[in-house]
Design a protein around this motif. Structure first.
Motif, PDB file in Angstrom:
ATOM      1  N   LEU A   1       0.830  -1.198   0.000  1.00  0.00           N
ATOM      2  CA  LEU A   1       0.000   0.000   0.000  1.00  0.00           C
ATOM      3  C   LEU A   1       0.872   1.258   0.000  1.00  0.00           C
ATOM      4  O   LEU A   1       0.643   2.186  -0.790  1.00  0.00           O
ATOM      5  N   VAL A   2       1.869   1.306   0.870  1.00  0.00           N
ATOM      6  CA  VAL A   2       2.727   2.491   0.955  1.00  0.00           C
ATOM      7  C   VAL A   2       3.530   2.656  -0.335  1.00  0.00           C
ATOM      8  O   VAL A   2       3.722   3.782  -0.819  1.00  0.00           O
ATOM      9  N   ALA A   3       3.992   1.541  -0.912  1.00  0.00           N
ATOM     10  CA  ALA A   3       4.715   1.627  -2.184  1.00  0.00           C
ATOM     11  C   ALA A   3       3.820   2.196  -3.282  1.00  0.00           C
ATOM     12  O   ALA A   3       4.258   3.007  -4.106  1.00  0.00           O
ATOM     13  N   ALA A   4       2.548   1.783  -3.307  1.00  0.00           N
ATOM     14  CA  ALA A   4       1.612   2.312  -4.297  1.00  0.00           C
ATOM     15  C   ALA A   4       1.353   3.796  -4.062  1.00  0.00           C
ATOM     16  O   ALA A   4       1.232   4.584  -5.018  1.00  0.00           O
ATOM     17  N   LEU A   5       1.260   4.210  -2.805  1.00  0.00           N
ATOM     18  CA  LEU A   5       1.102   5.630  -2.501  1.00  0.00           C
ATOM     19  C   LEU A   5       2.308   6.425  -2.989  1.00  0.00           C
ATOM     20  O   LEU A   5       2.166   7.539  -3.512  1.00  0.00           O
ATOM     21  N   GLN A   6       3.500   5.859  -2.827  1.00  0.00           N
ATOM     22  CA  GLN A   6       4.709   6.561  -3.239  1.00  0.00           C
ATOM     23  C   GLN A   6       4.769   6.778  -4.746  1.00  0.00           C
ATOM     24  O   GLN A   6       5.426   7.706  -5.223  1.00  0.00           O
ATOM     25  N   ARG A   7       4.081   5.927  -5.487  1.00  0.00           N
ATOM     26  CA  ARG A   7       4.089   6.072  -6.946  1.00  0.00           C
ATOM     27  C   ARG A   7       3.185   7.203  -7.430  1.00  0.00           C
ATOM     28  O   ARG A   7       3.254   7.605  -8.595  1.00  0.00           O
ATOM     29  N   LEU A   8       2.323   7.726  -6.560  1.00  0.00           N
ATOM     30  CA  LEU A   8       1.445   8.830  -6.929  1.00  0.00           C
ATOM     31  C   LEU A   8       2.176  10.165  -6.819  1.00  0.00           C
ATOM     32  O   LEU A   8       3.096  10.306  -6.014  1.00  0.00           O
ATOM     33  N   PRO A   9       1.765  11.171  -7.602  1.00  0.00           N
ATOM     34  CA  PRO A   9       2.272  12.525  -7.352  1.00  0.00           C
ATOM     35  C   PRO A   9       2.002  12.915  -5.904  1.00  0.00           C
ATOM     36  O   PRO A   9       0.974  12.530  -5.324  1.00  0.00           O
TER      37      PRO A   9
END
Length: 303
Positions: free
Chosen positions: A103-111
């Motif tokens: 989840l945190v990795a996916a958040l990091q991929r967002l602007p």
């Protein structure tokens, strides 16, 4: 009693704020620093902390966010130590809300601003209007963030028996058994190495080729909890003085079918973050020759 309740409440507020900042920044030390500064400010601390996180303008990836999977587990492993990699967070620093590594990795991929809006709205429970007031992100931007957010498979539940067998297989250096715990499409990645691998067979080939262990007893695994997921601190035997030194932290994602994701972190400063020693001592030649009571000590980092 009132003082005790105030202390518990303050601790809960801090854990919540640290967790929020960690979701934004992907770094434990940076999250704690921003949380501390925000708690010293006047006003809505989550809005203040979020804006401070946005000011840092950083993102922390995992190897899967940078390149395609490698198809050569026996080949040379590429690494990029200069990258600010996503870090795991000890469970005792978290607030109990969603904080899995995927989840945190996916958040990091967002602007960054989309990331902030999604965290405030969907994890902290803010209304879109309140998000707009705090960081100036519109409801339309929030919807766009949601449409691009893809956390992948999440950890389902710990399986104590499986984890015990996994630990034993590593400590026995039984690669075929280790491989059997992973699903056919499982992922293994290990920052700061950019190479990552998909599939149980490739994971087994990788371990057989690149793991420094040669035999049973070369590795010792200490259970940890990170990001609401199970894991292990791995210690590798140093043949020069027959002690086990900090080697890597593994964090696992389990589903009903087996292990679907393993991340091995080679940043040894994380051992201190998890309150783990650098060194395990007073072991027999092989831990399978006896059942020793381990004496644990922290070694000089420059030893």
């Amino acid at each position: 009693m009132a003082d005790r309740l105030d202390e518990v409440s303050a601790h809960a507020v801090r854990r919540g704020l640290v967790s929020h900042c960690y979701r934004m920044l992907g770094s434990i030390a940076e999250a704690q620093q921003v949380a501390t500064l925000s708690l010293q400010s006047s006003g809505e601390v989550y809005a203040i902390a979020t804006r401070q996180c946005l000011d840092q303008d950083v993102w922390r990836p995992l190897p899967t966010g940078l390149a395609a999977a490698s198809d050569d587990p026996e080949g040379r492993l590429q690494q990029r130590p200069e990258v600010l990699w996503l870090e795991p967070i000890p469970d005792d620093l978290t607030d109990g809300r969603p904080i899995g590594l995927d989840l945190v990795a996916a958040l990091q991929r967002l602007p960054a601003r989309h990331r902030a809006a999604l965290i405030l709205a969907d994890i902290e429970g803010w209304t879109p209007a309140r998000v707009t007031d705090a960081i100036g992100v519109s409801a339309a931007d929030l919807d766009e963030a949601r449409s691009h957010f893809d956390p992948g498979q999440s950890h389902v539940a710990d399986d104590a028996a499986l984890l015990d067998r996994y630990r034993a297989a590593f400590e026995q250096y039984d690669v075929p058994t280790i491989t059997g715990f992973f699903t056919d499409d499982a992922i293994w990645e290990m920052p700061p190495f950019t190479s990552w691998f998909r599939g149980a067979r490739n994971i087994g080939r990788l371990i057989s080729t690149h793991c420094p262990a040669k035999e049973a007893g070369d590795q010792l695994l200490v259970p940890i909890k990170a990001n609401g997921q199970p894991g292990f601190a791995v210690y590798m035997r140093d043949p020069a003085d027959n002690v086990h030194r900090a080697f890597q932290l593994q964090v696992l994602t389990l589903t009903a079918t087996g292990i679907v994701h393993a991340i091995a972190f080679f940043d040894l400063t994380l051992f201190e973050t998890f309150n783990l020693p650098d060194l395990l001592t007073t072991l027999p030649k092989s831990p399978y020759e006896a059942q020793p009571s381990l004496h644990v000590t922290r070694a000089d980092k420059h030893e």
